[in-house]
Design a protein around this motif. Sequence first.
Motif, PDB file in Angstrom:
ATOM      1  N   TYR A 108       0.909  -1.007   0.055  1.00 28.86           N
ATOM      2  CA  TYR A 108      -0.145   0.116   0.023  1.00 28.86           C
ATOM      3  C   TYR A 108       0.948   1.103   0.094  1.00 28.86           C
ATOM      4  O   TYR A 108       1.943   1.394   0.864  1.00 28.86           O
ATOM      5  N   LEU A 109       0.807   2.042  -0.949  1.00 27.26           N
ATOM      6  CA  LEU A 109       1.741   3.308  -1.191  1.00 27.26           C
ATOM      7  C   LEU A 109       0.676   4.497  -1.034  1.00 27.26           C
ATOM      8  O   LEU A 109      -0.381   4.407  -1.485  1.00 27.26           O
ATOM      9  N   THR A 110       1.332   5.547  -0.478  1.00 24.97           N
ATOM     10  CA  THR A 110       0.557   6.909  -0.484  1.00 24.97           C
ATOM     11  C   THR A 110       0.558   7.766  -1.647  1.00 24.97           C
ATOM     12  O   THR A 110      -0.179   8.536  -1.904  1.00 24.97           O
ATOM     13  N   ASP A 111       1.736   7.339  -2.414  1.00 21.64           N
ATOM     14  CA  ASP A 111       1.915   8.283  -3.710  1.00 21.64           C
ATOM     15  C   ASP A 111       2.104   7.450  -4.634  1.00 21.64           C
ATOM     16  O   ASP A 111       3.087   6.630  -4.916  1.00 21.64           O
ATOM     17  N   VAL A 112       1.637   7.569  -6.016  1.00 29.71           N
ATOM     18  CA  VAL A 112       1.623   6.811  -7.037  1.00 29.71           C
ATOM     19  C   VAL A 112       3.021   7.135  -7.799  1.00 29.71           C
ATOM     20  O   VAL A 112       3.618   6.200  -8.319  1.00 29.71           O
ATOM     21  N   ASP A 113       3.829   8.229  -7.265  1.00 33.61           N
ATOM     22  CA  ASP A 113       5.096   8.287  -7.962  1.00 33.61           C
ATOM     23  C   ASP A 113       5.846   7.704  -7.324  1.00 33.61           C
ATOM     24  O   ASP A 113       7.147   7.616  -7.616  1.00 33.61           O
ATOM     25  N   HIS A 114       5.716   6.683  -6.157  1.00 30.82           N
ATOM     26  CA  HIS A 114       6.675   6.179  -5.637  1.00 30.82           C
ATOM     27  C   HIS A 114       6.681   4.639  -6.078  1.00 30.82           C
ATOM     28  O   HIS A 114       7.439   3.973  -5.663  1.00 30.82           O
ATOM     29  N   PHE A 115       5.952   4.139  -6.973  1.00 33.38           N
ATOM     30  CA  PHE A 115       5.636   3.135  -7.576  1.00 33.38           C
ATOM     31  C   PHE A 115       7.240   2.521  -8.047  1.00 33.38           C
ATOM     32  O   PHE A 115       7.488   1.208  -7.708  1.00 33.38           O
ATOM     33  N   ALA A 116       7.779   3.158  -8.966  1.00 30.02           N
ATOM     34  CA  ALA A 116       9.130   2.741  -9.613  1.00 30.02           C
ATOM     35  C   ALA A 116       9.930   2.536  -8.710  1.00 30.02           C
ATOM     36  O   ALA A 116      10.732   1.637  -8.464  1.00 30.02           O
ATOM     37  N   GLU A 117      10.220   3.499  -7.607  1.00 34.97           N
ATOM     38  CA  GLU A 117      11.334   3.440  -6.713  1.00 34.97           C
ATOM     39  C   GLU A 117      11.032   2.371  -5.965  1.00 34.97           C
ATOM     40  O   GLU A 117      12.005   1.582  -5.256  1.00 34.97           O
ATOM     41  N   MET A 118       9.859   2.315  -5.340  1.00 30.90           N
ATOM     42  CA  MET A 118       9.382   0.866  -4.390  1.00 30.90           C
ATOM     43  C   MET A 118       9.836  -0.348  -5.234  1.00 30.90           C
ATOM     44  O   MET A 118      10.311  -1.394  -4.614  1.00 30.90           O
ATOM     45  N   ASN A 119       9.628  -0.398  -6.366  1.00 27.82           N
ATOM     46  CA  ASN A 119       9.963  -1.622  -7.225  1.00 27.82           C
ATOM     47  C   ASN A 119      11.226  -1.882  -7.002  1.00 27.82           C
ATOM     48  O   ASN A 119      11.703  -3.060  -6.993  1.00 27.82           O
TER      49      ASN A 119
END
Length: 137
Positions: free
Chosen positions: A87-98
């Motif tokens: 669960y992320l709070t910001d869609v812009d964090h998706f690539a970094e989280m991956n």
Amino acid sequence: MADKLEKTAITPSTHTAPPAKFSHGVRKGNLLQVAGQVGFLPAVEGQAPTPAGPSLREQTLQTFANVKAILEEGGASWEDVMMMRVYLTDVDHFAEMNAIYNEYFADLKEAPSARTTVYVGLPAGLLIEIDALAVLG
């Protein structure tokens, strides 16, 4: 009628008691469900929970450590995890989280778990939450 399997709550010493009536993890038979974990540092008695840091990386790595503590307390490991939900709070964090996720699990010996990622609201300062379902044996 067959004997009912015992349901056991899992709370590692690194975790504070949950803020409501739920368990950090629950094991029943060979199933272990880890409740959503965030990037709080290990509990210090008498102190409020503290996020690992302001960055997604710091919080993600601490969240993994918190999930792992519950898995281990329940007799499981990352190898036993069948499903993770991020669960992320910001869609812009998706690539970094991956990227962090791929780095963290690079040495996994078995097939990686299934995963879902969604975007949610979390308390101020928290950027990520992760839960997991493990099957033992």
